[in-house]
Design an enzyme around this catalytic site. Structure first.
Site, PDB file in Angstrom:
ATOM      1  N   GLU A 132     -15.504 -27.697  -2.212  1.00  0.00           N
ATOM      2  CA  GLU A 132     -13.963 -27.162  -2.345  1.00  0.00           C
ATOM      3  C   GLU A 132     -13.641 -28.728  -3.218  1.00  0.00           C
ATOM      4  OE1 GLU A 132     -12.281 -24.877  -3.268  1.00  0.00           O
ATOM      5  OE2 GLU A 132     -13.506 -23.241  -2.025  1.00  0.00           O
ATOM      6  N   SER A 133     -14.250 -29.774  -2.762  1.00  0.00           N
ATOM      7  CA  SER A 133     -13.657 -30.649  -3.214  1.00  0.00           C
ATOM      8  C   SER A 133     -14.456 -32.364  -3.364  1.00  0.00           C
ATOM      9  CB  SER A 133     -12.189 -31.131  -2.268  1.00  0.00           C
ATOM     10  OG  SER A 133     -13.040 -32.153  -1.172  1.00  0.00           O
TER      11      SER A 133
END
Length: 427
Positions: free
Chosen positions: A154-155
């Site tokens: 996700e990041s």
């Protein structure tokens, strides 16, 4: 909720990127990142705050939205504070309208999503945050490797959390109007977050589609599932401290039915003469064993309840049996490729190896016009695809299987250039 573009048997997929996905309560508009997973840069670029000239009607839309927000419980003070520096973001509209002509093969996606570098960094994060992950796993019952895998995709372990002002982005998309109701709902959610005091407008940044923090929650998901794990009175997923964000991701999975100790899936080998039309079927492990399936490399398939057979790249690629936890991961991002990547990355973080079967790397994806041609040819031969849309959904896959069976081919539903060429020659 947008129907998933991936389906059992489909190896060439339109991959939604992480940081805003498409389950019922997460963004239906994924952020366009190469490869569908967060890259791994040395540092995050500073937020771009340059003023963009507003369309003539944008201020009028804001003026009209204000009483609706107030009637929904937003205070005048919160609204005025949130909209003080709001700008129209032309880049957000451009991202929203961008449609990929060609899809990417699942093996290319996995090459980036589960790269050696990401595995190494993930293992480092497991060591660095061991005590925190111990507590999260004890409270929410979700294995640390799964939580760290989500963080990584996700990041990029917090290094790419997005830098787009969320209020400006959601207001821009709501004004643009293509999905006005959805983005107005997200905008109201963002305003409620500000009103609760969890963050401030200048800190509320994320992807152009509204996903925020280490684990990329959109506002409505945040309101429903974010937790204050540190006990400081704020559910702070934007902080450099990932505690609240990681615990929130674990809570999200737990609330959607995660079963501790159950694998997401296992790679299996098929017996000679196996009927590939079983792809997509959900059976007990005992039934799959009786059909001759074994673990890839040998061994008995562990019994973790009902399991579904998948051929992500047709029978020439890995065959997977996926359990209920696979469905739970898809609540985070409703794409088969994403769920496979999360599960496989978690396995690699535990020290397991890669897939045993090779991917058919010589295949290439079909473009939109080619997918439409595929559907027209199938329909002309009496195999109903549900229309000519250029999107490969369940009806098209069923039509592919039906045509393959009629031609004496392995009916695995796999869409490829080779399949299209066979259809062309069959005229």
């Amino acid at each position: 909720m947008r129907k998933p573009l991936t389906a059992l048997g489909l190896g060439l997929l339109l991959l939604p990127a992480c940081g805003g996905a498409n389950p019922p309560d997460r963004s239906r508009v994924p952020e366009m990142r190469p490869g569908g997973a967060a890259p791994e840069p040395a540092a995050q670029r500073p937020a771009a705050r340059a003023q963009t000239p507003r369309p003539s009607g944008f201020q009028g839309w804001i003026d009209g939205f204000r009483p609706r927000a107030l009637s929904a419980g937003i205070t005048p003070q919160t609204f005025d504070m949130a909209f003080r520096d709001v700008t129209f973001l032309e880049s957000v509209i451009a991202n929203d309208r961008r449609q990929a002509e060609f899809v990417r093969p699942i093996w290319e996606y996995l090459d980036g999503a589960v790269s050696d570098a990401r595995v190494a960094t993930g293992r480092e994060m497991l060591r660095e945050h061991r005590a925190l992950l111990d507590r999260i796993e004890a409270r929410h019952g979700v294995e640390r490797e799964v939580v760290v895998a989500i963080w990584g995709l996700e990041s990029s372990f917090g290094r790419i959390r997005g830098n787009t002002p969320i209020i400006s982005a959601m207001a821009t998309l709501a004004y643009e109007g293509r999905r006005q109701e959805f983005f107005e709902t997200q905008l109201l959610g963002a305003l409620r977050i500000l009103q609760a005091g969890d963050t401030t407008p200048d800190r509320m940044v994320g992807s152009w589609a509204g996903a925020m923090g280490h684990t990329q929650f959109i506002p409505t998901s945040y309101l429903a599932y974010a937790v204050d794990f540190t006990g400081d009175g704020r559910r702070d997923i934007w902080s450099d401290n990932p505690a609240d964000a990681l615990a929130s991701a674990a809570n999200y999975l737990a609330r959607h039915g995660w079963t501790r100790g159950q694998p997401w899936g296992v790679e299996v080998s098929l017996p000679a003469g196996f009927d590939a039309r079983a792809a997509g079927q959900r059976r007990s492990v005992a039934q799959w064993r009786a059909a001759g399936l074994q673990l890839a490399g040998g061994g008995t398939i562990p019994d973790h309840g009902q399991a579904t057979l998948m051929f992500p790249a047709g029978v020439r690629g890995p065959a997977l049996l996926v359990f209920e936890n696979f469905r739970v991961i898809k609540r985070y991002n409703n794409a088969d490729a994403y769920a496979i990547a999360i599960g496989h990355l978690a396995d690699r973080l535990r020290g397991q190896g890669g897939f045993r079967a090779a991917w058919p790397r010589g295949d290439r994806p079909l473009g939109t016009a080619e997918r439409e041609e595929l559907q027209r040819l199938l329909n002309a031969r009496g195999h109903d695809t549900g229309g000519v849309t250029g999107r490969i959904g369940p009806m098209t896959l069923a039509a592919v299987q039906s045509w393959q069976a009629s031609e004496g081919l392995v009916p695995d539903g796999y869409v490829s250039m080779e399949l299209l060429e066979r259809l062309r020659r069959a005229r």
